[in-house]
Design a protein around this motif. Structure first.
Motif, mmCIF file in Angstrom:
data_model
loop_
_atom_site.group_PDB
_atom_site.id
_atom_site.type_symbol
_atom_site.label_atom_id
_atom_site.label_comp_id
_atom_site.label_asym_id
_atom_site.label_seq_id
_atom_site.Cartn_x
_atom_site.Cartn_y
_atom_site.Cartn_z
ATOM 1 N N CYS A 1 0.218 5.146 4.002
ATOM 2 C CA CYS A 1 -0.522 3.973 4.465
ATOM 3 C C CYS A 1 -1.124 4.370 5.803
ATOM 4 N N ARG A 2 -2.437 4.606 5.772
ATOM 5 C CA ARG A 2 -3.113 5.093 6.978
ATOM 6 C C ARG A 2 -3.686 3.910 7.755
ATOM 7 N N ASP B 1 2.381 1.815 -3.396
ATOM 8 C CA ASP B 1 1.387 2.259 -4.393
ATOM 9 C C ASP B 1 0.926 3.683 -4.149
ATOM 10 N N LYS B 2 0.727 4.058 -2.880
ATOM 11 C CA LYS B 2 0.036 5.314 -2.571
ATOM 12 C C LYS B 2 0.935 6.357 -1.917
ATOM 13 N N GLN C 1 6.482 5.176 5.640
ATOM 14 C CA GLN C 1 5.438 6.057 5.081
ATOM 15 C C GLN C 1 4.136 5.970 5.876
ATOM 16 N N ILE D 1 0.848 -1.201 0.000
ATOM 17 C CA ILE D 1 0.000 0.000 0.000
ATOM 18 C C ILE D 1 0.882 1.249 0.000
ATOM 19 N N ASP E 1 -10.612 2.747 2.927
ATOM 20 C CA ASP E 1 -10.368 3.346 1.621
ATOM 21 C C ASP E 1 -10.376 2.241 0.564
ATOM 22 N N ASP F 1 -6.312 2.750 5.152
ATOM 23 C CA ASP F 1 -5.845 1.684 4.264
ATOM 24 C C ASP F 1 -5.793 0.345 4.991
#
Ligand code: GLN
Length: 235
Positions: free
Chosen positions: A68-69, A64-65, A90, A61, A187, A135
């Protein structure tokens, strides 16, 4: 000598079945040192397996984004969320809990491990005070059947908080609450990861399938029992 007094006092506490790490006040978890307090579950090695299994998802994740939440429901010491933050630079996380004692312990543990800038706490019963989308939504909820509570070892029964252990009559109350609310906070592409009791894989999978989830990964604990499930929404 002061050391001897300290050791003597510790031995006395252990002799009446207080766990070693409660006496020491902290426990290692996934390379972090985590302080404990009366309303936090002592983090278990079995939960490290959940973290290990979740890391590749979190890394994917994050790749990709670029973010990452993470939402950790019933965070306790902060163990799961902080271990993920430590491993995935991240990632950012919210540790939610109904216990203020737990929230202050989790915050202190974030500071102690240099993770304060990516971790916050939220006083919330499951999703009641949660907003936004995540996420990864993860939880090691209470999952022990109420009728079994009295049979637990004294180290657990007398020192781990009942609110972190007692999952109601069939042990599934927390999973029902999470399954009922989770979709609104996930998400696109997000996942849900749950620690479970050794005999709960089928029941929890059925519950989440009824909410539109698919089981995408699972892990057994160090004793060979089912311990972690990972779901995504959709087929
Ligand atoms: N694994 C814990 C125990 O065996 C239970 C933790 C929980 O209910 N989440 O005591």
């Amino acid at each position: 000598m002061q050391e001897v007094d300290t050791i003597r006092a510790a031995v006395k506490r252990r002799a009446v079945r207080e766990p070693v790490h409660r006496i020491l006040g902290a426990r290692e978890f996934f390379g972090l040192t985590l302080g404990l307090s009366p309303e936090t579950l002592e983090p278990r090695p079995d939960t490290e397996i959940l973290v290990e299994r979740l890391i590749p998802f979190a890394e994917r994740i994050a790749a990709d984004k670029a973010v990452c939440r993470i939402l950790d429901l019933g965070t306790g010491t902060g163990a799961i969320c902080l271990a993920l933050l430590q491993t995935v630079p991240q990632a950012t996380g919210i540790g939610a809990d109904i216990s203020r004692d737990a929230l202050s312990t989790a915050l202190a543990n974030a500071a102690r491990n240099g993770l304060s800038d990516r971790f916050e706490t939220l006083e919330s019963s499951w999703f009641a005070a949660v907003s936004g989308r995540f996420d990864i939504i993860v939880s090691n909820p209470p999952y022990i059947r109420s009728s079994v509570m009295a049979t637990l070892e004294p180290e657990v029964l007398n020192h781990d908080p009942a609110a972190a252990l007692d999952g109601g009559a069939d042990g599934l109350d927390a999973y029902r609450a999470i399954a009922a609310g989770v979709v609104a906070f996930l998400d696109a592409g997000g996942i849900v990861c749950l620690e479970i009791g050794y005999d709960q894989r089928q029941a929890v999978t059925t519950l989440f399938e009824a909410s539109g989830f698919t089981l995408v990964d699972q892990a057994k604990d160090l004793g060979g029992n089912d311990r972690a499930l990972i779901f995504r929404h959709g087929d």
